[in-house]
Design a protein around this motif. Structure first.
Motif, PDB file in Angstrom:
ATOM      1  N   GLY A 132       0.790  -1.231   0.000  1.00 47.63           N
ATOM      2  CA  GLY A 132       0.000   0.000   0.000  1.00 47.63           C
ATOM      3  C   GLY A 132       0.812   1.266   0.000  1.00 47.63           C
ATOM      4  O   GLY A 132       0.297   2.350   0.307  1.00 47.63           O
TER       5      GLY A 132
ATOM      6  N   LYS B  80       1.074   3.056  -5.924  1.00 48.47           N
ATOM      7  CA  LYS B  80       0.031   2.414  -6.738  1.00 48.47           C
ATOM      8  C   LYS B  80       0.579   1.174  -7.449  1.00 48.47           C
ATOM      9  O   LYS B  80      -0.166   0.461  -8.099  1.00 48.47           O
ATOM     10  CB  LYS B  80      -0.548   3.405  -7.744  1.00 48.47           C
ATOM     11  CG  LYS B  80       0.452   3.914  -8.774  1.00 48.47           C
ATOM     12  CD  LYS B  80      -0.227   4.882  -9.748  1.00 48.47           C
ATOM     13  CE  LYS B  80       0.811   5.498 -10.674  1.00 48.47           C
ATOM     14  NZ  LYS B  80       0.224   6.446 -11.627  1.00 48.47           N
TER      15      LYS B  80
ATOM     16  N   THR C 227      -0.016  -3.798  -3.997  1.00 50.77           N
ATOM     17  CA  THR C 227      -1.399  -3.999  -3.548  1.00 50.77           C
ATOM     18  C   THR C 227      -1.854  -2.862  -2.647  1.00 50.77           C
ATOM     19  O   THR C 227      -1.061  -2.308  -1.879  1.00 50.77           O
ATOM     20  CB  THR C 227      -1.565  -5.336  -2.803  1.00 50.77           C
ATOM     21  OG1 THR C 227      -2.862  -5.356  -2.185  1.00 50.77           O
ATOM     22  CG2 THR C 227      -0.551  -5.514  -1.697  1.00 50.77           C
ATOM     23  N   GLN C 228      -3.141  -2.555  -2.706  1.00 49.66           N
ATOM     24  CA  GLN C 228      -3.670  -1.434  -1.935  1.00 49.66           C
ATOM     25  C   GLN C 228      -4.109  -1.847  -0.520  1.00 49.66           C
ATOM     26  O   GLN C 228      -4.633  -1.040   0.229  1.00 49.66           O
ATOM     27  CB  GLN C 228      -4.828  -0.778  -2.691  1.00 49.66           C
ATOM     28  CG  GLN C 228      -4.343  -0.104  -3.972  1.00 49.66           C
ATOM     29  CD  GLN C 228      -3.182   0.850  -3.718  1.00 49.66           C
ATOM     30  OE1 GLN C 228      -3.288   1.829  -2.996  1.00 49.66           O
ATOM     31  NE2 GLN C 228      -2.008   0.530  -4.276  1.00 49.66           N
TER      32      GLN C 228
ATOM     33  N   ARG D  37      -3.964  -2.133   3.168  1.00 50.65           N
ATOM     34  CA  ARG D  37      -3.244  -1.257   4.099  1.00 50.65           C
ATOM     35  C   ARG D  37      -2.889  -2.035   5.355  1.00 50.65           C
ATOM     36  O   ARG D  37      -3.739  -2.281   6.188  1.00 50.65           O
ATOM     37  CB  ARG D  37      -4.118  -0.054   4.480  1.00 50.65           C
ATOM     38  CG  ARG D  37      -4.593   0.778   3.320  1.00 50.65           C
ATOM     39  CD  ARG D  37      -3.579   1.832   2.915  1.00 50.65           C
ATOM     40  NE  ARG D  37      -3.913   2.325   1.572  1.00 50.65           N
ATOM     41  CZ  ARG D  37      -3.188   3.215   0.910  1.00 50.65           C
ATOM     42  NH1 ARG D  37      -2.095   3.709   1.439  1.00 50.65           N
ATOM     43  NH2 ARG D  37      -3.527   3.591  -0.305  1.00 50.65           N
TER      44      ARG D  37
ATOM     45  N   ARG E 279      -7.439  -7.018  -3.974  1.00 49.28           N
ATOM     46  CA  ARG E 279      -6.346  -6.057  -4.106  1.00 49.28           C
ATOM     47  C   ARG E 279      -5.057  -6.835  -4.272  1.00 49.28           C
ATOM     48  O   ARG E 279      -4.646  -7.555  -3.373  1.00 49.28           O
ATOM     49  CB  ARG E 279      -6.291  -5.189  -2.842  1.00 49.28           C
ATOM     50  CG  ARG E 279      -7.598  -4.451  -2.577  1.00 49.28           C
ATOM     51  CD  ARG E 279      -7.739  -4.086  -1.122  1.00 49.28           C
ATOM     52  NE  ARG E 279      -7.777  -5.264  -0.269  1.00 49.28           N
ATOM     53  CZ  ARG E 279      -7.730  -5.240   1.043  1.00 49.28           C
ATOM     54  NH1 ARG E 279      -7.612  -4.103   1.674  1.00 49.28           N
ATOM     55  NH2 ARG E 279      -7.774  -6.352   1.733  1.00 49.28           N
TER      56      ARG E 279
END
Lengths: 355, 355, 355, 355
Positions: D51, D54, D57-58, D60, D322
């Motif tokens: 995270g 970009k 993977t997003q 968090r 993600r």
């Protein structure tokens, strides 16, 4: 060296100190698809839990286990099962004296000699609290061997033995000593209390019987079932001796007396005796697996003993913390857990080679 | 499963059957640069060799060891040391009866149950001949721990114990029993001969003391020095019990009695007793490492015993081959070898972690 | 350290030097009841045997294997199988120069740096002769996995690759290069002979395919099937790289291209491609297990190279002994053996946990 | 089987699933007396943390590590070090589709085939989240080998390689790709973003160099330094190939070209090249240890692919969760961690045998 993994294919790795935030075990190699929740583990931890009577340490630990990995929708997935038990009732102030000097008979000096550094709070890693991790792991191992029934009990405290004629398995859970003989349990109340009040401690002998073990488990020559059991038991805190079957008694029998004669039985052979304790050539025979384990008296006692400080000066020490007057008592669930771990491992090992 | 490797960093793998062409051991992880020739190994094998008196089996085996690898110009190179001992005096004809039925107390039935196939000639892999490989490997291990002196002796045969007051280490090599008490040795002559002539057999207790072990060897929690010793000893053929230090006796002592008090000494602490047998918390304390090992009586006896055939029929068996009337006697050099192997391994393990 | 045991439950321990009396392997954990005689092993050793063409070393070794233990009446008993191969054609005189200086690219210097002592005769323990032990052990492993067919072949020598369009498995045994492409084999005759005559050497790429491996073998996370294969292959003498499936090529594919799409098939899923090389998440998928292995050119070459003596002086060395101009060729049966050993071990490991 | 322990004397055991409460590692065998706090570990976890751009993977995850055992007053005690990282940002709802069908190229099907049960949430145990445990353990291993400097970087993404002429180690931390070539990093921004937007994914090649490794580490024959490295790297999620030194390139060199010639140097020999990648005969030579690792493109992609359901029906799947468009990027700190773990283990192993 440090070697905190036990087992060959069903393995568990334990971690944690007496006064750290938590302790735990990672159980690896467990078959998938077994139903497992905290409720399968907690009763065994409860049996070992301190503070339940005046005959054990007064440290109050709920010993609530959490499963952090390895299950999905209530079943084992075959991946490592991480078990954690948080420490709740650490009181580090009790241990200032231990920081400065070594308790005779305890691991204090040996740890210092080995590592040059020592977490003295409650014995650190050498504390019997570590055995909670064994008991938790043992509860998982039991699920792997549903065919086996394990019974462990205290057979002797301070030289006062149970009378085999009074043996009643149902009694084991009825007294604070895991004692199968109601009369002995009565006597032990006075015996242990006396030691406790005198600032002394007592040794014990624990027996463990596993029935339902089929013939054929064991891995000769250097991972024999009895060799692995011996290591498992001798590695428990305070244990100084292990017998299988007739044990030292076998050394006093003649060959004829010691032979476990066989007759044809309904399901395989019937044995006329079990001097071997269910193991021959390192392999289970189908008879109950029997072992006896000797616990020394607790090293941490109130009575002052001569010792040296970490600077090598002569001094005296008396350990004021909260301690079990007889560690063998709470060692009983630990002996049972180690039996389960060894048997489960050997069941899987046998399956590996022999299908 | 089959698991024929022992040790963690100094490891050896043994192979061979009683009546195969040879047996041997591959010793791996040995430090380089140690002087090693057959002459360093042979004396230990000679001590274990059968056929040297009427008190041991009459099988005549020279047990000459050959080093097949791992040395160069008389020194170890750090590569695996292959040791081979050829079998010379196999007489397969002696074993026809054992092929058909199981000897009570022996590994016959357990091997069959496990593997579904069994080399019945002389007990095959379960024969005590395998211990020759241990003794050979142990001789190499001794080179790794020159600081340690290992003494092993028979302390008791058939319930007749040595008198500690008569203990004389120099006597051990003077009689066919590895007995440190000349008077007991005299008594044992009659005792063992009587058992032999009666077609019976006797058990024994062997003691082993390792002095010179520095404080700090051992690998808690699951490869403790005492746990590894327990496994090493319990895995020897016919062993049924192991004690460290005061052993079962510790279970009958009070905490005060069991505490090994310490005073400042010339070189580190001086202990006022050694109930711990030189090990606390699984780590050596610098005191002598002491263990006691119980051998059951030989299972192969002339006296007929009830048993079953491999087809499950009732029968009687009397074992006519050549057998030791008391396996504990020749077990003595094996106990010493296992002590050496465990200590050498732990010396290297300790060095790995602590430098 | 020295670590001469390979495997987890099916384990083997190898021993022996190029110029010692013999070399061998002890195979432990093999299931009982498998038919096994020297005739099951010898063909694989014959395939690896030196001196069969001018394209391999001219050392003449019959490489006759002897089974010293672990079988009874032609069947495995579940006890350790000791395999021995005597060295016949050692010529120590060839190696005087190597005693004084280190061959660039060879293990000479590294062994000396590690152990401070070195058996320089024929490379001692670092000699590719050790791979005979792997091939012998691999032949035993094959008996454990009769469901699997292993094919290994040379895919490239000195940068000259086979043409996949010409692939014919039947050709592999028809030429001295284990080459599946008759045209490439023809070209390699000239290529390898040229290198040989020039006192040079060539590298090679070997491919190995195991079909018949069911889905489910492998032990995540740290004994994945591909991780164990990578170790097995990288540990072969002269190997410098290992690929599974698409290997480095996978790093150049898009996710769509790399996905091995699945369709329902007769017996489980049907895969539309095999970029994964039969392994996903460390577990076999049921597709053929495919790996590629890079062998560097032989380090022992006639062309003089700059080096240093064991005293640290500058010198030149040219190795005059008998050497393979391309070690990758005789590495082919070794790659196949390691594949068999890894797969057999994982079959048993899988059975241990999952029944 | 399940095998979640890595290493021989410095060992760590990892546990945890993508969507469980936490994951962790128990590091065992670490030398005592090393300064260790969370601050020594966190930076390495931060480098791997998702995270952050970009291009990864997003999900968090703060990936905050807690030390639960094994230290006292800021120093390691020689007892097991338990490291725990809590999972914070699990979103199980994302994974409903994966529950029903297998992602092509992913471990989904293999896990199901092996265990018959599968934690499909985020890939369960097969998720790359497990590598956080490796990175944490690797940070501890680095403390064991202060003499070694490890540099890892991405050398190639989607077939677009860095230009060695532009190599600048200082650049590695300056871009989200661990790229040592500023120009390549620029190009990769477009490349990776394009793949991401297209719902596709890319492979990568990671290189890792360890300098400062003295000559002599490694444990021939079956725990060679390169063999252990190969296993360590191949076992990382998505890795399909490993090269040491010249790797596959070595197979295309002549013996003369491949020989790393030596000259006398200030401190031991000086090598004129490093085709061997710092390892000969499985033992370090004193040159930098160099390896290259190929990562396949992420299996979880948006583009629909043909697959089957767990009931064996044909279907299509597109993974909407993600995911990293290029797992090789965040694999870089993992490669470095595995390098540290292997080297630290071998340092201790070497010390065990050779002092």
């Amino acid at each position: 060296m440090s070697w905190n993994t036990f087992g060959r294919v069903l393995r568990y790795t334990s971690w944690g100190e007496s006064h750290g935030p938590a302790l735990g075990a990672v159980v690896d190699g467990c078959p998938p698809g077994l139903a497992l929740s905290e409720a399968d583990i907690q009763p065994f931890l409860d049996a070992r839990r301190p503070g339940q009577s005046k005959f054990t340490t007064q440290r109050r630990e709920p010993d609530q286990v959490k499963i952090l990995s390895g299950t999905f929708e209530g079943k084992t997935t075959g991946t490592p099962i991480s078990l954690m038990i948080e420490n709740v009732d650490q009181r580090s102030k009790d241990y200032s004296e231990v920081a400065k000097a070594y308790r005779p008979g305890h691991a204090d000096y040996a740890y210092e000699a080995k590592y040059g550094i020592r977490d003295y709070r409650g014995g650190g890693r050498s504390s019997a609290r570590e055995t909670a991790a064994r008991v938790a792991a043992g509860a998982v191992a039991r699920l792997v061997i549903p065919e086996v029934t394990i019974t462990a009990y205290v057979a002797e405290i301070g030289g006062d033995a149970v009378d085999p004629a009074n043996f009643d398995a149902a009694e084991i859970g009825n007294n604070p000593f895991f004692c199968p003989d109601a009369k002995a349990a009565k006597r032990w109340e006075a015996l242990v209390d006396e030691a406790r009040l005198a600032g002394s401690s007592l040794g014990a002998v624990v027996e463990c019987v596993a029935s339902g073990v089929p013939a054929g488990w064991g891995a000769p020559i250097y991972a024999k079932l009895d060799a692995d059991l011996a290591a498992a038991m001798m590695g428990i805190n305070a244990v100084k001796a292990v017998e299988i079957g007739a044990g030292f008694g076998a050394a006093r029998l003649s060959g004829e007396e010691n032979a476990d004669e066989m007759r044809p039985g309904e399901d395989g052979p019937e044995f006329l005796s079990n001097k071997a304790g269910g193991i021959a050539g390192g392999i289970s025979t189908g008879q109950p697996v029997v072992c006896r384990v000797a616990f020394k008296p607790t090293s941490s006692i109130l009575t002052p003993r001569e010792t040296i400080t970490s600077e090598g000066e002569a001094t005296e020490i008396s350990t004021k913390g909260r301690h079990d007057p007889c560690v063998g008592i709470r060692g009983t669930p630990v002996v049972a857990a180690m039996m389960a771990l060894v048997l489960a491992d050997h069941k899987l090992l046998h399956r590996a080679q022999c299908g």
